[in-house]
Write a protein that holds these residues in place. Structure first.
Motif, PDB file in Angstrom:
ATOM      1  N   UNK A  91       0.856  -1.180   0.000  1.00 24.91           N
ATOM      2  CA  UNK A  91       0.000   0.000   0.000  1.00 24.91           C
ATOM      3  C   UNK A  91       0.894   1.232   0.000  1.00 24.91           C
ATOM      4  N   UNK A  92       0.890   1.977  -1.101  1.00 22.88           N
ATOM      5  CA  UNK A  92       1.787   3.111  -1.214  1.00 22.88           C
ATOM      6  C   UNK A  92       1.129   4.415  -0.777  1.00 22.88           C
ATOM      7  N   UNK A  93      -0.115   4.346  -0.260  1.00 19.37           N
ATOM      8  CA  UNK A  93      -0.814   5.553   0.153  1.00 19.37           C
ATOM      9  C   UNK A  93      -1.557   6.188  -1.020  1.00 19.37           C
ATOM     10  N   UNK A  94      -2.520   7.078  -0.684  1.00 20.90           N
ATOM     11  CA  UNK A  94      -3.329   7.762  -1.685  1.00 20.90           C
ATOM     12  C   UNK A  94      -4.038   6.779  -2.594  1.00 20.90           C
ATOM     13  N   UNK A  95      -4.378   5.596  -2.040  1.00 23.70           N
ATOM     14  CA  UNK A  95      -5.140   4.622  -2.796  1.00 23.70           C
ATOM     15  C   UNK A  95      -4.362   3.862  -3.846  1.00 23.70           C
ATOM     16  N   UNK A  96      -3.021   4.056  -3.843  1.00 26.10           N
ATOM     17  CA  UNK A  96      -2.197   3.354  -4.835  1.00 26.10           C
ATOM     18  C   UNK A  96      -1.663   2.067  -4.208  1.00 26.10           C
ATOM     19  N   UNK A  97      -1.723   0.972  -4.952  1.00 26.80           N
ATOM     20  CA  UNK A  97      -1.113  -0.272  -4.469  1.00 26.80           C
ATOM     21  C   UNK A  97      -0.221  -0.843  -5.558  1.00 26.80           C
ATOM     22  N   UNK A  98       0.864  -1.477  -5.101  1.00 25.31           N
ATOM     23  CA  UNK A  98       1.838  -2.026  -6.051  1.00 25.31           C
ATOM     24  C   UNK A  98       2.153  -3.457  -5.657  1.00 25.31           C
ATOM     25  N   UNK A  99       2.182  -4.307  -6.657  1.00 28.02           N
ATOM     26  CA  UNK A  99       2.608  -5.686  -6.407  1.00 28.02           C
ATOM     27  C   UNK A  99       3.681  -6.042  -7.433  1.00 28.02           C
ATOM     28  N   UNK A 100       4.851  -6.443  -6.935  1.00 25.44           N
ATOM     29  CA  UNK A 100       5.898  -6.926  -7.836  1.00 25.44           C
ATOM     30  C   UNK A 100       6.061  -8.409  -7.576  1.00 25.44           C
ATOM     31  N   UNK A 101       5.917  -9.201  -8.626  1.00 25.33           N
ATOM     32  CA  UNK A 101       6.046 -10.650  -8.457  1.00 25.33           C
ATOM     33  C   UNK A 101       7.502 -11.062  -8.596  1.00 25.33           C
ATOM     34  N   UNK A 102       7.783 -12.293  -8.170  1.00 22.33           N
ATOM     35  CA  UNK A 102       9.152 -12.796  -8.201  1.00 22.33           C
ATOM     36  C   UNK A 102       9.719 -12.794  -9.618  1.00 22.33           C
ATOM     37  N   UNK A 103       8.841 -13.010 -10.603  1.00 22.10           N
ATOM     38  CA  UNK A 103       9.349 -13.080 -11.973  1.00 22.10           C
ATOM     39  C   UNK A 103       9.569 -11.699 -12.582  1.00 22.10           C
ATOM     40  N   UNK A 104       9.258 -10.621 -11.824  1.00 21.43           N
ATOM     41  CA  UNK A 104       9.544  -9.286 -12.303  1.00 21.43           C
ATOM     42  C   UNK A 104       8.326  -8.550 -12.869  1.00 21.43           C
ATOM     43  N   UNK A 105       7.205  -9.249 -13.004  1.00 16.30           N
ATOM     44  CA  UNK A 105       6.006  -8.554 -13.505  1.00 16.30           C
ATOM     45  C   UNK A 105       5.390  -7.740 -12.364  1.00 16.30           C
TER      46      UNK A 105
END
Lengths: 385, 335
Positions: free
Chosen positions: A113-127
């Protein structure tokens, strides 16, 4: 049996002996293992991680930028930017973060959760997936820090480079050219002299033996200056270069001579008297006795000395630098390695591969013929190395 | 490159062949010059006697010639050159010796050499003895011995690269040198080991100790095996413990071998050159005599007078060992 019981059975002192020898063996093995492993590693990995981590791969922190908002798409839950951050095959992301202070704040595959409603997911394969309920604005992509695991990368590239571009291949041939004749010639000359000193009667024999023993320890340094002058003089006189292979063969032959005569004389003098006496009675000349009886019987001593001389000549730097010079065409392996230490001081992929090439031949000789080497050492432990 | 291999092989065969031919031909010539025909018994026995007088010198001649030209003559010539100037032309008396006494680099080298002599032979002999004793008691002792013995086959230059990698220092980022990695793992600060004042000498010595301990181990191990069982059994019966057996029974019996190992390594230390040249080239106060001598041979076109003085110092340090060796050899040959 419990641990304490088995401990009592082996005994603490015995365990201590095992431990101490293990530590010593490791201390003696690890430095060499280090350059061997490093010489086979990818050159970029050598500089970022210790060679002992070579098999587990190297972790590196990278800074990358996600795609900019123009690439965003809209789906049922909101706006999303997708893409992939890794290019190399086999690499994996273990953690990511968005602030330089905490580059590994979130483990891979976790939704951050990066704040301001932004979320980021980085998978192990880089996607990755960057999500927000409303549309992304701005024209630059989000900055992200990744911890990337690079898989162990082993290669023969370093060897290819040093053998061709760095002149180690040429130096290897030069080393062989110097070493083989400088090993064979002294054996022949010393064996004849040793036989004469052991089995022939002539005045001054005892003094000659004493002189030979004395010369064993004369430091090379004493010989260098006059010989260098002599070589230059002879070269100028005959109009030939003063630094030749023949010159260094003779130098090595002479420097190895005292030990060779000492070792071989001791061995030949120890041969059974009856054999030599009966051959004499049968009318064999000294030349025949030597070539047909003494030489074959002395094989173990000849082999011991041959190994000594081979190792000494192959590993020598001083004599080669003085009598063969330091120009690129005539460098032997030790000289080439020394030159690389100056010019390629920090390029460990080059230094480790070169070093391993210089030590592989003597190591092979050593392990194949260790028996003879030990025997020679025991017979000649008067020698100063 | 193939051309070089072919010519090397060719010259090698020619060289060896020429050597063999000399011995064979000289023997034939001698027999032809002093014939034994069986016609005149007095002439025959005279010729046989003459052959017996000449033949040893034919056998020993090439070796003597080499020894004289490459070892005996140079010793005299070096002594001679030490009284002459840098090019060896003008007589300068004791100037070179005077220079040596006042030169700070020379003093540094002497100091470092004494340091090496105090540490390396002792450390090698001690380690060799300990390893020899301990490896005799465990089933994988021979493997451990081979590992410790292995560096004997490695050149000083190769060993220097190996250890330079161990001592490698990185200003920032991960330490890739083993020593600094261990130090930082324990929470210490990484160091530039080879330029650390005074202590850097010990890091160079470690290389020689690493190479030579195997030699000490092999020789001492053989000597330990030669100790008669009965002496140790008697000590056990008398109630001596392991420590006492080692110091009071074993060590005194191999005292002679310990002396041989010690002196052999001492001579090697005096000649140590490659390690210092490749690791530091004498920088950061690590200069030793052999390296200084090599330096003066070529520095500024070379100064044979000063280099000769340094060589003579090394020779002087070796001489007592030489005398002792000759005495031992004479004793073995029955005086």
């Amino acid at each position: 049996m419990s641990i304490t019981q088995s401990l009592r059975r082996t005994g603490l002192p015995r365990l201590f002996v095992h431990g101490a020898i293990l530590v010593i063996a490791l201390l003696w093995l690890l430095p060499t293992l280090g350059i061997f492993v490093s010489s086979l590693r990818d050159k970029d990995q050598i500089t970022v991680s210790g060679w002992w981590t070579a098999f587990s791969g190297a972790a590196q922190t990278q800074a990358v930028r996600l795609d900019d908002p123009t690439r965003q798409t809209q789906d049922a839950t909101g706006f999303v930017i997708k893409g992939t951050l890794l290019d190399g095959a086999g690499k994996t992301v273990t953690a990511f973060g968005t602030r330089v202070q905490e580059p590994a704040a979130y483990p891979a595959d976790q939704i951050a959760d990066l704040g301001e409603g932004v979320s980021l997911k980085v998978s192990a394969d880089g996607s990755y997936e960057l999500r927000k309920a409303t549309a992304f604005e701005g024209d630059r992509g989000q900055r992200v820090y990744l911890t990337v695991m690079t898989p162990p990368a082993f290669t023969f590239d370093n060897y290819r480079t040093v053998l061709n571009a760095e002149g180690i291949g040429k130096a290897f041939i030069n080393s062989l050219t110097v070493t083989i004749p400088a090993t064979v010639i002294p054996i022949l000359i010393a064996a004849f002299a040793a036989y004469a000193l052991a089995w022939m009667e002539f005045p001054g024999r005892a003094i000659l033996i004493a002189v030979v023993v004395g010369l064993i320890v004369v430091p090379l340094q004493m010989s260098l200056i006059p010989l260098l002058k002599m070589y230059n003089g002879v070269g100028a006189l005959l109009g030939v270069p003063s630094k030749t292979y023949a010159g260094i063969w003779l130098a090595h032959t002479a420097f190895g001579m005292p030990l060779a005569i000492y070792l071989l004389r001791n061995y030949i003098a120890g041969l059974p008297k009856e054999i030599i006496e009966s051959a004499r009675v049968d009318g064999a000349s000294d030349f025949e006795i030597f070539t047909k009886i003494v030489l074959p019987l002395s094989f173990p001593a000849l082999a011991s000395f041959a190994i000594f001389q081979f190792l000494w000549v192959w590993n020598d730097l001083l004599v080669a630098m003085v009598f063969l010079g330091t120009d690129k065409d005539h460098l032997v392996l030790t000289g080439a390695l020394n030159a690389l230490l100056g010019s390629r001081g920090g390029n460990w992929e080059i230094l480790t591969a070169s070093a391993f090439i210089t030590i592989i031949v003597p190591l092979f000789v050593f392990f194949a013929l260790q028996r003879y080497l030990v025997r020679g050492l025991l017979a000649g432990s008067v020698k100063g190395g | 490159m193939t051309g070089q291999i072919v010519s090397a092989v060719g010259v090698m065969i020619a060289g060896v062949f020429a050597c063999a031919a000399y011995y064979w031909l000289s023997d034939k010539l001698l027999n032809a010059a002093l014939p034994v025909r069986g016609a005149d018994i007095f002439a025959d026995s005279r010729n046989l006697n003459r052959r017996a007088v000449i033949r040893p010198w034919l056998f020993i001649g090439p070796a003597l010639l080499l020894l004289a030209a490459y070892l005996v003559y140079p010793v005299v010539a070096t002594l001679w050159l030490s009284f002459f100037d840098r090019s060896g032309d003008a007589f300068v008396g004791l100037d070179n010796y005077r220079w040596a006494l006042t030169d700070s680099e020379f003093r540094q080298s002497i100091f470092n050499n004494i340091l090496w002599l105090a540490v390396v032979p002792a450390a090698c002999t001690f380690l060799g003895l300990v390893i020899a004793v301990l490896t005799d008691r465990i089933w994988w002792g021979n493997i451990a011995k081979s590992i410790v013995f292995m560096p004997m086959a490695i050149s000083f230059v190769g060993a220097s690269v190996i250890w330079k990698f161990v001592y490698e220092y990185r200003g920032a980022g991960t330490q890739i040198g083993l020593l600094n990695a261990i130090v930082t793992w324990f929470g210490g600060d990484p160091q530039v080991w080879i330029s650390l004042p005074f202590w850097n000498n010990f890091f160079l010595m470690a290389i020689l100790i690493w190479i030579q301990s195997g030699f000490a181990m092999v020789i001492l191990s053989a000597a330990l095996r030669g100790i008669p069982e009965e002496t140790i059994e008697a000590a056990v019966i008398d109630g001596a413990n392991g420590w006492q057996i080692f110091w009071k029974i074993m060590v005194p019996q191999i005292w002679g071998t310990i002396a041989v190992v010690w002196t052999t390594i001492t001579i090697l230390v005096l000649k140590v050159f490659d390690i210092v040249l490749t690791m530091t080239n004498g920088q950061w106060n690590t200069m030793v005599l052999a390296n200084l001598m090599f330096d003066w041979m070529f520095r500024g076109g070379g100064d044979s007078g000063r280099a000769a003085v340094i060589a003579l110092i090394i020779m002087a340090a070796v001489t007592p060992i030489m005398v002792w060796n000759i005495r031992q050899a004479n004793k073995e040959n029955g005086g």
